[in-house]
Design an enzyme around this catalytic site. Structure first.
Site, short mmCIF file in Angstrom:
data_model
loop_
_atom_site.label_atom_id
_atom_site.label_comp_id
_atom_site.label_asym_id
_atom_site.label_seq_id
_atom_site.Cartn_x
_atom_site.Cartn_y
_atom_site.Cartn_z
CB THR A 401 -0.86 -0.03 1.28
OG1 THR A 401 -1.49 -1.29 1.30
CG2 THR A 401 -1.83 1.09 1.34
CB SER A 473 -6.93 -1.42 7.77
OG SER A 473 -7.33 -2.66 8.27
O1 DON Z 1 -6.87 -2.72 2.51
C1 DON Z 1 -6.15 -3.08 3.43
O2 DON Z 1 -6.38 -2.84 4.59
C2 DON Z 1 -4.86 -3.84 3.10
N1 DON Z 1 -5.02 -4.55 1.88
C3 DON Z 1 -3.72 -2.87 3.05
C4 DON Z 1 -2.40 -3.56 2.81
C5 DON Z 1 -1.23 -2.77 3.19
O3 DON Z 1 -1.33 -1.72 3.76
C6 DON Z 1 0.09 -3.35 2.87
N2 DON Z 1 1.13 -2.40 3.13
N3 DON Z 1 1.95 -2.20 3.83
#
Ligand code: DON
Length: 590
Positions: A401, A473
């Site tokens: 992310t 999240s």
């Molecule tokens: O939408 C979510 O909460 C997760 N898929 C986010 C993943 C994430 O933040 C990975 N990064 N560090």
């Protein structure tokens, strides 16, 4: 001149020591330990150690200096914050393929001061129409994480292209080809590889090289690694971006790119079809709204849990004099952890896609419910997680992310978090299209009660259903003060996103930190299960001992989040904080 000058620490120390009634044994340790970290922390609180970037007209903060430069150039050329955000979003898909993407999805909050509106663009991935509840379980009914993470079925229908195009269409002044041009150039001509890029591909090579299509894009023809300092080109990705620029965003969903995705799926037994792609649309939603000490908090609504729980935690914490209790003091960490545990217990029970399930959003974010939860918190003792179950908010009302923040002096502010889930998502590049597919399906509860990759437990509300959005999240957040954009923040980090964002807000509002200090300061995290406070390096051993004496298990692990953030001072000065947890982070003022 920064307004956020924290008062002298000794005065706060006296208040902190007099407010709480500790047992004698704990009290002795507390007073002894407290003076040491307080002195060390003053450099953070006073902004002596970390200095924000400053801008008169605008600010960008992204996780990659090339994307920040490109966004800065857009603003300098007369574009607004949304133009810069969309251009940066596409550029990050090229420069930071582990999280920047067109094969994933995310959320964008846009605040328009002039119309006094904050809107949320939901471009989260959706489950394909053929998805079903038990698709990630074996014959014994057990969840099989390999299936939801590393296969073609791990991918939800991507939303990024449609989401960014919608933002541009609604608030931008650039055309889509203009917003795509810098990304196409970067993919076509390449860029010089920074160390973090080379290290990431090295670490992930076992996983990524399994797929021919991925190996061709990210490794040299003989399979060896690209090294920092070399130039990296992505011709297939350049061609894909060029098709979208020429034919518009629907090309991704109905044109040659859609065909390439559908063929990739068909060749590997994936459930996603051309029809799923053609049916994808982003949605404009009302963000969650709350208040904290007189500031207005806007953050992402479901299908993200971020907004609901940042507001819930702030409501609980508003009842304490956090400023007097001190930054990262044992007492402050204790109440934060207790608030976090209760919020994450509710997340597991109640949160899911509101297009499919009723979520008691008003109840969860109400001050009255926060008061009820606060009353359960014992100031001297940790509540074991097994004694915490989801609470009873008011009933359902009818019915890797990457984050970047951009704000300008026309009154627009953009807070955007988007992802392909893990670093490099599913690890699968769409053959011939040059981009990685997400593995966002792992954010559903593969089996209610079984933790996902971030250890998050989900319930019935987040079970897999056709065309449903998986719970997130991600917490893009905009804080307003007296109707003006004040703080623009958010973070990656899976389950740690909500608590990371919470701490940036608290560091600014409660502790008076400048924005660079607020994003740099050591963070903590508690997600109810496992029953432990996770801390970063930088919390003193004395503080840890005090927390353990209260009954907390404390576990020090790697850094959490990367909260690229902006704070707008009362006089209109833009200050930017790039998170040092990502070596490529960059804030640039204009
Ligand atoms: O939408 C979510 O909460 C997760 N898929 C986010 C993943 C994430 O933040 C990975 N990064 N560090």
């Amino acid at each position: 001149m920064p307004r956020f000058i924290a008062p002298a620490l000794p005065a706060r120390r006296v208040i902190a020591l007099s407010v709480f009634c500790l047992t004698t044994a704990v009290s002795a340790t507390f007073s002894m330990a407290f003076s040491t970290p307080a002195l060390a922390q003053s450099a953070i609180l006073e902004g002596e150690r970390f200095h924000p970037q400053v801008g008169e007209h605008a600010m960008v903060a992204t996780s990659h200096y090339l994307a920040s430069q490109i966004a800065h150039d857009v603003l300098e050329g007369g574009g607004n914050a949304v133009d810069a955000a969309v251009t940066a979003g596409f550029a990050l898909a090229v420069t930071q393929p582990r999280s920047g993407n067109i094969g994933g999805g995310g959320f964008m909050l846009i605040s328009d001061e002039k119309s006094d509106k904050v809107i949320a663009i939901d471009y989260r991935e959706k489950a394909p129409a053929a998805a079903y509840e038990t698709m990630f379980q074996n014959e014994q009914g057990e969840a099989v994480s390999e299936l939801s993470r590393y296969t073609h079925n791990a991918s939800g229908v991507p939303g990024t292209v449609a989401g960014l195009a919608l933002a541009l269409d609604k608030y931008g002044t650039l055309t889509l080809p203009q917003a795509l041009a810098p990304a196409i150039k970067l993919a076509d001509e390449g860029f010089v590889i920074p160390p973090r890029f080379a290290e990431g591909l090295d670490e992930a090579q076992d996983r990524l090289k399994q797929w021919d299509s991925t190996r061709k894009v990210f490794y040299k023809p003989d399979g060896s690694l690209y090294r920092a300092g070399e130039r990296f080109r992505q011709p297939d990705l350049a061609a894909t971006l060029k098709r979208i620029a020429d034919k518009g965003p629907r090309e991704f969903y109905e044109g040659k790119t859609a065909e390439l995705i559908a063929t990739e799926m068909k060749n590997h037994g994936g459930l996603m079809t051309a029809k799923d792609l053609a049916g994808y649309q982003p949605t404009i939603r009302e963000p969650v709204h709350g208040t904290y000490r007189g500031y207005d908090i806007y953050a992402m609504s479901p299908p993200s849990s971020g907004g609901a729980h940042i507001v819930q935690m702030l409501n609980i914490l508003e009842g304490y004099d956090i400023h007097a209790m001190g930054f990262n003091s044992a007492r402050t960490i204790h109440v934060m952890s207790e608030a976090m545990k209760r919020a994450y217990a509710d997340r597991a029970e109640y949160l899911g896609d509101t297009d499919f399930v009723d979520v008691p959003l008003k109840g969860i974010t109400s001050k009255a419910y926060a008061e009820e939860l606060r009353a359960q918190i014992d100031l001297d003792h940790a509540t074991p997680s097994k004694e915490i179950a989801a609470g009873h908010p008011l009933p359902y009302e009818s019915n890797e992310t990457t984050h970047f923040s951009i704000a300008d002096d026309s009154g627009l502010a953009v807070s955007n978090t988007y992802t392909i889930n893990f670093s490099y998502g599913s690890g699968i590049v769409v053959d011939g299209a040059g981009f990685l597919l997400n593995n966002e399906m792992d954010d559903f509860s593969a089996k209610p009660g079984t933790p996902n990759a971030y250890g998050l437990i989900g319930g019935e509300a987040n079970k897999v259903e056709p065309e449903k959005r998986m719970l997130s999240s991600m917490t893009p957040t905009i804080v307003k003060k007296d109707g003006k954009n004040f703080l623009v923040t958010g973070s990656p980090g899976g389950s740690r996103i909500i608590t990371t964002t919470l701490q940036v807000v608290m560091n600014v509002i409660d502790h008076g930190m400048n924005i660079q200090s607020a994003v740099s300061a050591p963070r903590i995290h508690d997600q109810w299960l496992p029953d432990e406070i996770r801390i970063e390096d930088g919390i003193s051993p004395d503080t840890i001992a005090l927390l353990e004496a209260m009954g907390h298990k404390v576990s020090q692990q790697e850094a959490m989040g990367a909260a690229q953030s902006i704070l707008i001072e009362d006089d209109g000065t833009f200050t930017g904080g790039a998170d040092p947890r990502r070596s490529t982070s960059s804030a640039m003022g204009l």
